[in-house]
Design a protein around this motif. Structure first.
Motif, short mmCIF file in Angstrom:
data_model
loop_
_atom_site.label_atom_id
_atom_site.label_comp_id
_atom_site.label_asym_id
_atom_site.label_seq_id
_atom_site.Cartn_x
_atom_site.Cartn_y
_atom_site.Cartn_z
N ASP A 253 -26.64 37.94 -36.16
CA ASP A 253 -25.52 37.42 -35.00
C ASP A 253 -25.12 38.57 -33.89
O ASP A 253 -25.19 38.25 -32.85
CB ASP A 253 -24.10 36.84 -35.78
CG ASP A 253 -24.35 35.91 -36.66
OD1 ASP A 253 -25.35 35.22 -36.12
OD2 ASP A 253 -23.62 35.25 -37.60
N ALA A 254 -24.95 39.73 -34.65
CA ALA A 254 -24.62 40.81 -33.74
C ALA A 254 -25.66 41.11 -32.74
O ALA A 254 -25.25 41.40 -31.41
CB ALA A 254 -24.28 42.19 -34.51
N VAL A 255 -26.81 41.34 -33.05
CA VAL A 255 -27.99 41.56 -32.30
C VAL A 255 -28.43 40.39 -31.20
O VAL A 255 -28.58 40.80 -29.89
CB VAL A 255 -29.19 42.27 -32.95
CG1 VAL A 255 -29.99 41.20 -33.45
CG2 VAL A 255 -30.09 43.04 -31.88
N ARG A 256 -28.13 39.40 -31.75
CA ARG A 256 -28.29 38.30 -30.69
C ARG A 256 -27.35 38.09 -29.73
O ARG A 256 -27.60 38.00 -28.52
CB ARG A 256 -28.37 36.99 -31.67
CG ARG A 256 -28.22 35.53 -30.97
CD ARG A 256 -29.85 34.98 -30.72
NE ARG A 256 -30.11 35.11 -29.38
CZ ARG A 256 -31.31 34.71 -28.86
NH1 ARG A 256 -32.32 34.31 -29.66
NH2 ARG A 256 -31.39 34.58 -27.33
N HIS A 257 -25.92 38.32 -30.25
CA HIS A 257 -24.96 38.50 -29.19
C HIS A 257 -25.16 39.54 -28.18
O HIS A 257 -25.19 39.34 -26.84
CB HIS A 257 -23.61 38.68 -29.76
CG HIS A 257 -22.42 39.13 -29.05
ND1 HIS A 257 -21.73 38.12 -28.35
CD2 HIS A 257 -21.89 40.21 -28.69
CE1 HIS A 257 -20.69 38.66 -27.57
NE2 HIS A 257 -20.73 39.87 -27.48
N ASP A 258 -25.67 40.77 -28.62
CA ASP A 258 -25.69 41.89 -27.71
C ASP A 258 -27.00 41.79 -26.72
O ASP A 258 -26.72 41.99 -25.39
CB ASP A 258 -26.06 43.22 -28.59
CG ASP A 258 -24.90 43.81 -29.40
OD1 ASP A 258 -23.77 43.22 -29.07
OD2 ASP A 258 -24.98 44.52 -30.23
#
Ligand SMILES: C[S@@+](CC[C@H](N)C(=O)[O-])C[C@H]1O[C@@H](n2cnc3c(N)ncnc32)[C@H](O)[C@@H]1O
Length: 337
Positions: free
Chosen positions: A156-161
């Motif tokens: 989720d975090a890397v997709r968001h970034d």
């Protein structure tokens, strides 16, 4: 010249240019200057050489890193910029507080990184101490030439970034994703990679040092750098060969650095051995002096005892000894009473 032989000549010229590019790295030191030597054996260490190659190939005006921590990757980029005399601005974004995967850490980490940036890269490095999302507002659209994403590695975090920052990358710009090979629980960069790799015809993925995905944003001009062309645009075989060469060069540099460290350790041991030998020799000399002094005292005592006055004062010494023993007995009784 026929078209076939022209193509063969072009391919050969390309190969020679690539070899010339790579040979620049033969017999060189690892191009990195981390804040402290003990920061080196971090997960990113295996990509330091590639960082230098990438910076030389892209010649970025703006490089942004999301997630810097102790600065292994960030200072590898800064050092590459410095060594190539490029007018690149390198921006590091991090809260410098840590996260659940990197661990939470204290103020000393930021202090170290800031001092190192100021001391070595004052015109190159800019630190933005804030959450990634907050830094977004100060970046122009399509302005970043190289974006390195190395924050929290959950899917989720890397997709968001990736989604949030992609508009800030210029068409043809490079996005790097660290930990792309990491499959441990909670790590999802590999999953993002599976989704985005088919969206660009120019990608490659280094498997070592937790993996580094190299993804070129579609829409830019054709690559004009021979190294980047071989790595990203000449097909899987050429890319694999270049990756293997990079890894080989990296290992060679690492071995050379380890050898240099061992040499330094050996020199240090030698210095300490020499100091111990000198101290030992000094002690021997002092011991010999003491022996000589003792022998002299013994000789003087012997001649004193053999002297006439010594013999004549013997009764006096006997009386003195008797008096001492009487006094000592008296003092002992007084103490008990
Ligand atoms: C894996 S470390 C970076 C490692 C670094 N690139 C290196 O070469 O050693 C991740 C860093 O990202 C930072 N971070 C994670 N999520 C963040 C966010 N949303 N905003 C700002 N910093 C973040 C953490 O503070 C941590 O220092």
């Amino acid at each position: 010249m026929t078209e076939v032989s022209m193509r063969a000549r072009d391919a050969m010229t390309e190969d020679i240019s690539l070899l010339a590019f790579l040979s620049h790295y033969l017999d060189r030191e690892l191009p990195a200057r981390p804040p402290r030597a003990d920061h080196m054996p971090w997960g990113w260490e295996g990509h330091i050489l590639f960082a230098d190659m990438l910076v030389r190939g892209v010649r970025p005006r703006l490089l942004v890193e999301l997630g810097t921590h102790t600065g292994v990757s960030f200072f590898a980029f800064c050092e590459a910029v410095r060594a190539a005399w490029l007018p690149t601005r390198c921006i590091a974004v991090d809260t410098w507080k840590g996260d659940e995967q990197a661990g939470f850490y204290g103020e000393e980490v930021y202090a170290d990184v800031a001092a190192h940036a100021e001391a070595h890269y004052p015109l190159i490095a800019t630190l933005m101490r804030m959450p990634f999302d907050e830094a977004l507002a100060s970046m122009d659209e399509a302005s970043i030439d190289i974006l390195h994403i190395d924050g929290l590695h959950t899917y989720d975090a890397v997709r968001h970034d990736f989604d949030a920052w992609l508009p800030k990358v210029r068409p043809g710009g490079i996005v790097l994703l660290h930990d792309v090979a990491e499959q441990r629980e909670g790590f999802g960069v590999w999953k993002l990679w599976l989704e985005i790799a088919p969206l660009s015809p120019e990608t490659c993925r280094f498997p070592h040092s937790h993996g580094l995905g190299v993804w070129r944003k579609p829409g830019g001009p054709a690559l004009d750098d021979v190294f980047l062309r071989a790595l990203l645009a000449s097909g899987p075989e050429a890319s694999a060969a270049v990756q293997a060469m990079i890894l080989h060069l990296h290992r060679q540099m690492r071995c050379r650095r380890q050898l240099a460290e061992r040499d330094e350790q050996a020199r240090d041991l030698d210095r300490r051995r020499h100091a111990a030998e000198t101290a030992c020799a000094d002690l021997h000399t002092r011991l010999a002096d003491l022996h000589a002094y003792l022998a002299d005292l013994e000789q003087r005592q012997a001649s004193l005892m053999a002297s006439r006055s010594w013999r004549m004062t013997r009764p006096l010494r006997a009386i003195a000894a008797w008096a001492r023993s009487v006094l000592a007995g008296h003092a002992g009784r007084a103490g008990r009473d």
